[in-house]
Scaffold this active site. Structure first.
Site, PDB file in Angstrom:
ATOM      1  N   GLU A 132     -11.085  -9.360   3.200  1.00  0.00           N
ATOM      2  CA  GLU A 132      -9.999  -9.040   3.755  1.00  0.00           C
ATOM      3  C   GLU A 132     -10.124  -8.899   5.082  1.00  0.00           C
ATOM      4  O   GLU A 132     -10.862  -7.912   5.603  1.00  0.00           O
ATOM      5  CB  GLU A 132      -9.218  -7.562   2.999  1.00  0.00           C
ATOM      6  CG  GLU A 132      -8.080  -7.151   3.748  1.00  0.00           C
ATOM      7  CD  GLU A 132      -7.274  -6.200   2.968  1.00  0.00           C
ATOM      8  OE1 GLU A 132      -6.444  -5.657   3.462  1.00  0.00           O
ATOM      9  OE2 GLU A 132      -7.233  -5.996   1.818  1.00  0.00           O
ATOM     10  N   ARG A 153      -9.642   8.238  -0.851  1.00  0.00           N
ATOM     11  CA  ARG A 153     -10.400   8.644  -0.065  1.00  0.00           C
ATOM     12  C   ARG A 153     -11.407   9.766  -0.441  1.00  0.00           C
ATOM     13  O   ARG A 153     -11.046  10.668  -1.218  1.00  0.00           O
ATOM     14  CB  ARG A 153      -9.821   9.140   1.416  1.00  0.00           C
ATOM     15  CG  ARG A 153      -9.367   7.857   2.289  1.00  0.00           C
ATOM     16  CD  ARG A 153      -8.499   8.652   3.674  1.00  0.00           C
ATOM     17  NE  ARG A 153      -8.568   7.486   4.497  1.00  0.00           N
ATOM     18  CZ  ARG A 153      -9.358   7.231   5.435  1.00  0.00           C
ATOM     19  NH1 ARG A 153     -10.586   7.890   5.573  1.00  0.00           N
ATOM     20  NH2 ARG A 153      -9.092   6.401   6.227  1.00  0.00           N
ATOM     21  N   HIS A 192       0.678   6.225   1.896  1.00  0.00           N
ATOM     22  CA  HIS A 192       1.465   6.954   2.839  1.00  0.00           C
ATOM     23  C   HIS A 192       2.796   7.643   2.364  1.00  0.00           C
ATOM     24  O   HIS A 192       3.419   8.588   2.883  1.00  0.00           O
ATOM     25  CB  HIS A 192       1.898   6.685   4.248  1.00  0.00           C
ATOM     26  CG  HIS A 192       0.435   6.113   5.052  1.00  0.00           C
ATOM     27  ND1 HIS A 192      -0.248   7.211   5.347  1.00  0.00           N
ATOM     28  CD2 HIS A 192      -0.097   5.141   5.276  1.00  0.00           C
ATOM     29  CE1 HIS A 192      -1.501   6.687   5.873  1.00  0.00           C
ATOM     30  NE2 HIS A 192      -1.439   5.302   5.783  1.00  0.00           N
ATOM     31  N   ASN A 228       0.956  -1.217  -0.001  1.00  0.00           N
ATOM     32  CA  ASN A 228       0.067   0.060   0.170  1.00  0.00           C
ATOM     33  C   ASN A 228       0.838   1.130   0.155  1.00  0.00           C
ATOM     34  O   ASN A 228       1.835   1.370   0.908  1.00  0.00           O
ATOM     35  CB  ASN A 228      -0.703  -0.058   1.173  1.00  0.00           C
ATOM     36  CG  ASN A 228      -1.853   0.948   1.282  1.00  0.00           C
ATOM     37  OD1 ASN A 228      -1.457   2.231   0.948  1.00  0.00           O
ATOM     38  ND2 ASN A 228      -3.359   0.957   1.539  1.00  0.00           N
ATOM     39  N   GLU A 238      -8.608   0.606  -3.216  1.00  0.00           N
ATOM     40  CA  GLU A 238      -9.511   0.651  -2.126  1.00  0.00           C
ATOM     41  C   GLU A 238     -10.479   1.862  -2.095  1.00  0.00           C
ATOM     42  O   GLU A 238     -10.178   2.936  -2.355  1.00  0.00           O
ATOM     43  CB  GLU A 238      -8.625   0.954  -0.737  1.00  0.00           C
ATOM     44  CG  GLU A 238      -7.954  -0.634  -0.346  1.00  0.00           C
ATOM     45  CD  GLU A 238      -7.444  -0.607   0.851  1.00  0.00           C
ATOM     46  OE1 GLU A 238      -7.050  -1.692   1.449  1.00  0.00           O
ATOM     47  OE2 GLU A 238      -7.008   0.679   1.603  1.00  0.00           O
ATOM     48  N   HIS A 269      -5.761   3.593  -1.723  1.00  0.00           N
ATOM     49  CA  HIS A 269      -6.932   4.007  -1.040  1.00  0.00           C
ATOM     50  C   HIS A 269      -7.281   5.540  -1.592  1.00  0.00           C
ATOM     51  O   HIS A 269      -6.557   6.235  -1.022  1.00  0.00           O
ATOM     52  CB  HIS A 269      -6.838   3.883   0.401  1.00  0.00           C
ATOM     53  CG  HIS A 269      -8.414   3.994   1.031  1.00  0.00           C
ATOM     54  ND1 HIS A 269      -8.458   3.918   2.444  1.00  0.00           N
ATOM     55  CD2 HIS A 269      -9.499   4.506   0.504  1.00  0.00           C
ATOM     56  CE1 HIS A 269      -9.935   4.437   2.748  1.00  0.00           C
ATOM     57  NE2 HIS A 269     -10.492   4.706   1.352  1.00  0.00           N
ATOM     58  N   ARG A 306      -6.938  12.872   1.385  1.00  0.00           N
ATOM     59  CA  ARG A 306      -6.090  13.216   2.225  1.00  0.00           C
ATOM     60  C   ARG A 306      -4.771  12.935   1.851  1.00  0.00           C
ATOM     61  O   ARG A 306      -3.652  12.995   2.259  1.00  0.00           O
ATOM     62  CB  ARG A 306      -6.182  12.706   3.564  1.00  0.00           C
ATOM     63  CG  ARG A 306      -6.331  11.265   3.771  1.00  0.00           C
ATOM     64  CD  ARG A 306      -6.629  10.889   5.250  1.00  0.00           C
ATOM     65  NE  ARG A 306      -7.997  11.220   5.585  1.00  0.00           N
ATOM     66  CZ  ARG A 306      -8.383  10.911   6.845  1.00  0.00           C
ATOM     67  NH1 ARG A 306      -7.892  10.340   7.695  1.00  0.00           N
ATOM     68  NH2 ARG A 306      -9.829  11.264   7.303  1.00  0.00           N
ATOM     69  N   THR A 315      -8.354   3.221   8.804  1.00  0.00           N
ATOM     70  CA  THR A 315      -9.701   2.749   8.775  1.00  0.00           C
ATOM     71  C   THR A 315      -9.458   1.836  10.166  1.00  0.00           C
ATOM     72  O   THR A 315      -8.772   1.187  10.408  1.00  0.00           O
ATOM     73  CB  THR A 315      -9.597   1.672   7.556  1.00  0.00           C
ATOM     74  OG1 THR A 315      -9.199   2.539   6.476  1.00  0.00           O
ATOM     75  CG2 THR A 315     -10.860   1.108   7.461  1.00  0.00           C
ATOM     76  N   HIS A 367      -3.922  -4.711   7.549  1.00  0.00           N
ATOM     77  CA  HIS A 367      -3.976  -3.530   8.671  1.00  0.00           C
ATOM     78  C   HIS A 367      -2.908  -3.553   9.792  1.00  0.00           C
ATOM     79  O   HIS A 367      -3.267  -4.513  10.609  1.00  0.00           O
ATOM     80  CB  HIS A 367      -5.460  -3.045   9.089  1.00  0.00           C
ATOM     81  CG  HIS A 367      -5.602  -1.677   9.570  1.00  0.00           C
ATOM     82  ND1 HIS A 367      -5.682  -0.513   8.588  1.00  0.00           N
ATOM     83  CD2 HIS A 367      -5.537  -1.407  10.800  1.00  0.00           C
ATOM     84  CE1 HIS A 367      -5.907   0.483   9.318  1.00  0.00           C
ATOM     85  NE2 HIS A 367      -5.786  -0.053  10.769  1.00  0.00           N
TER      86      HIS A 367
END
Length: 248
Positions: free
Chosen positions: A155, A49, A14, A11, A74, A47, A53, A105, A198
């Protein structure tokens, strides 16, 4: 333990978080995605959003153009995100809960209470060839509901296990891990492909990677943080090594 190959989805959200902190173009999530591919990632997760963000629409456009491994997109179950997914037709879409005020999340999607809406929501995505995954807690009611609405993949949210481990709450960590183990088996028995993710780190990944039913782990925040100290490629390669070791 299992001889079944275990995929690693990296992922890159970030990387975009760091970029957006200064409002510029660096660091580039697409560069991170290409490095992750070279380091052994089997897929890239991003993801998009509602509040943008971290990952942006332009990032998704770019990822669809440059990736040679599958994109796991996502998204929340909103009309806007459905339109974006239908336009891009990524390999996979993972439906996640989303609240503006949360930092990340916080839990799994509530499927059982929204079964009818979610069944209609995912049908067009399946029709265009996207594999639909539902991000849920290790709860039999939610797994059964995900199966009924036509999801191909679940998931499992590993955050509670990872948090308990990080806090030194050994009994809680073992309890959460056992729930994940049982629900991996249960979901597999229904014909669902099982993924997990996660909060996973070097310290927590191997017990989950050892579940024979789990086919993919999606890991992001820890890898991006670890890359500050050792570089993205070595960080991913070490995670890959630990996953493979647990699987042998």
């Amino acid at each position: 333990m299992s001889d079944t190959p275990l995929r690693l989805g990296v992922n890159i959200d970030h990387v975009a978080t760091v970029r957006n902190a200064r409002g510029g173009a660096y660091p580039d999530p697409l560069r991170a995605a290409r490095l992750a591919e070279e380091a052994g990632a089997d897929g890239i997760t991003a993801h998009l959003r509602e509040d943008r963000r971290h990952i942006s629409d332009a990032d998704i456009d770019g990822l669809m153009e440059v990736l040679s491994v599958p994109l796991n997109f996502e998204m929340a179950a909103t009309d806007e995100m459905q339109k974006i997914a239908l336009r891009h037709k990524p390999h996979a879409v993972c439906i996640v809960p989303e609240k503006r005020e949360e930092r990340t999340t916080e839990g799994g999607l509530e499927v059982a209470r929204e079964e009818n809406r979610l069944a209609h929501f995912i049908a067009p995505l399946r029709d265009v060839g996207c594999r639909v995954s539902i991000f849920i807690a290790a709860d039999p009611k939610q797994i059964e509901a995900a199966h009924r609405i036509g999801a191909e993949v679940i998931e499992l949210h590993t955050g509670a296990y990872c948090d308990a481990h990080a806090d030194g709450r050994v009994d809680d960590a073992e309890r959460e891990l056992e729930a994940l183990r049982k629900m991996s088996t249960f979901a597999h028995s229904l014909g669902l492909e099982v993924h997990a993710g996660h909060g996973l780190s070097y310290d927590t990944v191997q017990p989950v990677a050892a579940f024979p039913e789990v086919r993919e782990l999606n890991i992001g925040h820890f890898l991006i943080g670890e890359s500050i100290f050792r570089g993205l490629t070595p960080a991913i390669q070490e995670m890959r090594r630990l996953m493979d070791e647990a699987r042998q």
